[in-house]
Design an enzyme around this catalytic site. Sequence first.
Site, PDB file in Angstrom:
ATOM      1  CD  GLN A  22      43.720  55.338  35.571  1.00 59.49           C
ATOM      2  OE1 GLN A  22      44.276  56.413  35.794  1.00 59.49           O
ATOM      3  NE2 GLN A  22      44.291  54.356  34.925  1.00 59.49           N
ATOM      4  CB  SER A  23      39.099  53.393  33.643  1.00 59.28           C
ATOM      5  OG  SER A  23      38.343  52.748  32.637  1.00 59.28           O
ATOM      6  CB  THR A  75      45.169  44.581  37.326  1.00 63.97           C
ATOM      7  OG1 THR A  75      45.552  45.958  37.307  1.00 63.97           O
ATOM      8  CG2 THR A  75      45.959  43.822  36.271  1.00 63.97           C
ATOM      9  CB  CYS A  76      42.948  40.177  39.201  1.00 67.79           C
ATOM     10  SG  CYS A  76      42.729  38.389  39.147  1.00 67.79           S
ATOM     11  CG  HIS A  80      44.762   6.170  42.731  1.00 67.14           C
ATOM     12  ND1 HIS A  80      45.986   6.292  42.114  1.00 67.14           N
ATOM     13  CD2 HIS A  80      44.082   5.210  42.059  1.00 67.14           C
ATOM     14  CE1 HIS A  80      46.056   5.428  41.112  1.00 67.14           C
ATOM     15  NE2 HIS A  80      44.910   4.763  41.060  1.00 67.14           N
TER      16      HIS A  80
END
Length: 466
Positions: free
Chosen positions: A42-43, A50-51, A449
Amino acid sequence: MSQDQTVTTLDADLAVIGFGKGGKTLAGTMARRGQRVVLVEQSARMYGGTCINIGCVPTKALVHEAQTPDAALDDETRYARAVGRTADLTSLLRGKNLAMLDALDTVTVVTGRARFTDPHTLEVRAGDDTLRVTAAAIVVNTGADPVLPPVPGLRESAHVVTSTQLLERPRRPAHLVVLGGGYVAVEFASMHAAFGARVTVVARGPRLLRGEDPDVAAEATAILVDSGVEVLTDATVTGVRDDGAEAVVAYEDAAGQDGELRGDVVLAALGRAPHTADLDLAAAGVETDVRGAVVVDEHLRTTVPHVFAVGDVNGGPQFTYVSLDDYRIVLDQLVGDGTRSTADRRAIASAVFMTPPLARVGLTETEARATGRRLRVATRRVSDMATVPRARIVHDTRGLMKAVVDADTDEVLGVTMLSHDAHETINIVALAMRLGATAGRLRDEIYTHPSMTEALNDLFGALPPD
């Protein structure tokens, strides 16, 4: 190729509504297999989903910027620079996401609003133009939207914003009032405090992060408070009104006493709801639940077998990586043997990007005790882990870790980490749980480590004897 000109009808093998992770990945995969694909978004500002635009990427980019002081800049200037850098990043990723599909000859990207007119047909409107798309299979991938509950004045206030709107503001709030006590509320509170803003969190429940164990939530809250965040719990917001450059937030505490807060920006972080209202799903016979989520089975088929729903819109966990797994399930339905399902998912980790991050996989202690199993539980403060120097090297010994284990089988039921690098370390635990590694195996494993991962030696070594 992008759809630039007006076309009356497009016929496709697959139509995808929404550019989110699951949908765009499926669109690309099917197109590379020679299928005709139409993807509707839509845009143009949401290419990629969204992410990358309003979710994971910009928020975590701002979290990183907040954690990276610059002595040459004051906090307001540093914040404005961070917002600018984040906007550049999302713009870059939008372009790359569009290009990945645009380069495929059998993909048509259409920018417009889609709605069903029958089980196989979508009507897409873009301004005065209307496009009709028919497809053998359709995937709904429209995501979710922030919820604004019917609190008097909340929707009308000029100072109330959603997380999406706050990400776009170039000016740092002087006093940010956050309504809510969940992941989004905590992340934005932590982030803005690190940028030097005054922050107040107003939560209706008795504690923040209600999905976590009380001791974990208390530790996370203490870290927020130590960073300068004011936290009000058991506070019910009764109204919001504007007073010049500020909003006045009225609330009632647990004792029934009235109070008020003033802030130049109010973030409504009160949950998200599936985006389905304008899709006219009923025209296709696709059912939704009471929350508006598309009803799906374990193969993500809706009540109409050739229509699928992936991502936040189907009411499942609202994580990008779950949406990606949704893609795998639907792909298996379309071109595989159809056996993959949501029932296959085990030990899915989650993370709250406060500082330090909070991550968990599996059950909390509270949830595990409710199963009636005999448990062994270990809780270790990071500052007490002498054999984990990584936390001291990076000057952050805040937080704790917690392991919950079945006393009879040595099965790892859940692990929570509130510590430096928790969002990375938790993935080792999640993979181990999926592969059936026992607590003893994690206790005795060989880790690099100095790393935060070797905290697993200490944590599982602290389990009480059975």
